[in-house]
Scaffold this motif. Structure first.
Motif, mmCIF file in Angstrom:
data_model
loop_
_atom_site.group_PDB
_atom_site.id
_atom_site.type_symbol
_atom_site.label_atom_id
_atom_site.label_comp_id
_atom_site.label_asym_id
_atom_site.label_seq_id
_atom_site.Cartn_x
_atom_site.Cartn_y
_atom_site.Cartn_z
ATOM 1 N N LEU A 9 20.727 -39.577 3.026
ATOM 2 C CA LEU A 9 19.963 -40.114 1.911
ATOM 3 C C LEU A 9 20.948 -40.362 0.779
ATOM 4 C CD1 LEU A 9 16.870 -37.721 1.794
ATOM 5 C CD2 LEU A 9 17.132 -39.847 3.071
ATOM 6 N N LEU A 10 21.054 -41.594 0.322
ATOM 7 C CA LEU A 10 21.992 -41.965 -0.728
ATOM 8 C C LEU A 10 21.198 -42.448 -1.937
ATOM 9 C CD1 LEU A 10 25.280 -43.806 -0.389
ATOM 10 C CD2 LEU A 10 23.590 -44.789 -1.917
ATOM 11 N N VAL A 11 21.462 -41.883 -3.115
ATOM 12 C CA VAL A 11 20.739 -42.244 -4.336
ATOM 13 C C VAL A 11 21.639 -43.087 -5.229
ATOM 14 C CG1 VAL A 11 19.509 -41.380 -6.363
ATOM 15 C CG2 VAL A 11 19.418 -40.097 -4.221
ATOM 16 N N SER A 12 21.108 -44.223 -5.671
ATOM 17 C CA SER A 12 21.837 -45.123 -6.563
ATOM 18 C C SER A 12 21.104 -45.238 -7.894
ATOM 19 C CB SER A 12 21.925 -46.521 -5.949
ATOM 20 O OG SER A 12 22.568 -46.487 -4.709
ATOM 21 N N THR A 13 21.875 -45.487 -8.953
ATOM 22 C CA THR A 13 21.263 -45.640 -10.269
ATOM 23 C C THR A 13 21.409 -47.078 -10.777
ATOM 24 O OG1 THR A 13 23.282 -44.766 -11.259
ATOM 25 C CG2 THR A 13 21.467 -43.226 -10.951
ATOM 26 N N TRP A 14 22.465 -47.393 -11.460
ATOM 27 C CA TRP A 14 22.651 -48.693 -12.095
ATOM 28 C C TRP A 14 23.106 -49.749 -11.089
ATOM 29 C CZ3 TRP A 14 20.992 -48.796 -17.039
ATOM 30 C CH2 TRP A 14 20.848 -47.573 -17.676
ATOM 31 N N GLY A 15 23.336 -50.962 -11.570
ATOM 32 C CA GLY A 15 23.676 -52.096 -10.717
ATOM 33 C C GLY A 15 24.921 -51.910 -9.881
ATOM 34 N N THR A 16 26.025 -51.495 -10.507
ATOM 35 C CA THR A 16 27.268 -51.321 -9.753
ATOM 36 C C THR A 16 27.116 -50.221 -8.718
ATOM 37 O OG1 THR A 16 28.572 -52.095 -11.620
ATOM 38 C CG2 THR A 16 29.734 -50.815 -9.948
ATOM 39 N N CYS A 17 26.458 -49.156 -9.089
ATOM 40 C CA CYS A 17 26.218 -48.047 -8.157
ATOM 41 C C CYS A 17 25.364 -48.515 -6.983
ATOM 42 C CB CYS A 17 25.531 -46.905 -8.904
ATOM 43 S SG CYS A 17 25.241 -45.440 -7.920
ATOM 44 N N PHE A 57 12.375 -44.152 -9.021
ATOM 45 C CA PHE A 57 11.490 -44.139 -10.187
ATOM 46 C C PHE A 57 11.954 -45.080 -11.290
ATOM 47 C CE2 PHE A 57 10.153 -42.388 -14.297
ATOM 48 C CZ PHE A 57 8.800 -42.566 -14.161
ATOM 49 N N SER A 58 13.195 -44.948 -11.733
ATOM 50 C CA SER A 58 13.690 -45.795 -12.819
ATOM 51 C C SER A 58 15.207 -45.882 -12.741
ATOM 52 C CB SER A 58 13.273 -45.236 -14.179
ATOM 53 O OG SER A 58 13.981 -44.046 -14.468
ATOM 54 N N ILE A 59 15.770 -46.777 -13.519
ATOM 55 C CA ILE A 59 17.225 -46.968 -13.466
ATOM 56 C C ILE A 59 17.976 -45.734 -13.960
ATOM 57 C CG2 ILE A 59 19.161 -48.326 -14.362
ATOM 58 C CD1 ILE A 59 17.322 -50.780 -14.180
ATOM 59 N N PRO A 60 17.721 -45.246 -15.168
ATOM 60 C CA PRO A 60 18.536 -44.088 -15.583
ATOM 61 C C PRO A 60 18.122 -42.779 -14.923
ATOM 62 C CG PRO A 60 17.031 -44.699 -17.336
ATOM 63 C CD PRO A 60 16.878 -45.726 -16.250
ATOM 64 N N TYR A 61 16.894 -42.714 -14.407
ATOM 65 C CA TYR A 61 16.392 -41.484 -13.787
ATOM 66 C C TYR A 61 15.759 -41.821 -12.436
ATOM 67 C CZ TYR A 61 16.852 -40.103 -18.641
ATOM 68 O OH TYR A 61 17.334 -39.873 -19.900
ATOM 69 N N PRO A 62 16.574 -42.080 -11.415
ATOM 70 C CA PRO A 62 16.007 -42.524 -10.140
ATOM 71 C C PRO A 62 15.147 -41.474 -9.444
ATOM 72 C CG PRO A 62 18.350 -42.093 -9.905
ATOM 73 C CD PRO A 62 18.029 -41.989 -11.362
ATOM 74 N N MET A 63 15.410 -40.202 -9.705
ATOM 75 C CA MET A 63 14.700 -39.151 -8.980
ATOM 76 C C MET A 63 13.803 -38.295 -9.873
ATOM 77 S SD MET A 63 15.527 -39.546 -5.824
ATOM 78 C CE MET A 63 15.020 -38.011 -5.069
ATOM 79 N N GLY A 64 13.491 -38.779 -11.066
ATOM 80 C CA GLY A 64 12.640 -37.980 -11.931
ATOM 81 C C GLY A 64 12.308 -38.688 -13.224
#
Length: 102
Positions: A9-17, A57-64
């Protein structure tokens, strides 16, 4: 494979990530390991080539959601991770985006 990894399971946040994460998913899948990318920017993940994508969930907080209580955040994370595990266990032939009901 020597580490006996069955899935990732890989979690990404912003565009480059998200772009880098999608590139990593392709390489990990080439090794025969199923992987799910959890990302909010699903169009980017899809364009770069991630096959199993779970909407975060959201860009700055993908998991919460820091505005929620600890208990509410736990429930939110469980929904996302449960959907990701479901995606990981599903055989696919084409790219698929899994939506989470928030």
């Amino acid at each position: 494979l020597e580490a006996k990894v069955d899935g990732v399971l890989l979690v990404s946040t912003w565009g480059t990530c998200t772009r880098c994460g999608a590139a990593m998913t392709r390489e990990i899948e080439k090794q025969g390991i199923p992987i799910v990318q959890i990302a909010n920017l699903t169009p980017i993940a899809k364009t770069v080539g991630s096959n199993r994508i779970v909407q975060s969930f959201s860009i700055p907080y993908p998991m919460g959601d820091p505005a929620k209580t600890e208990e509410e955040q736990y429930k939110l994370r469980m929904k996302i991770v449960s959907k990701a595990v479901e995606a990981l266990e599903t055989e696919i032939n084409n790219q698929k985006v899994y939506k989470v009901d928030f």
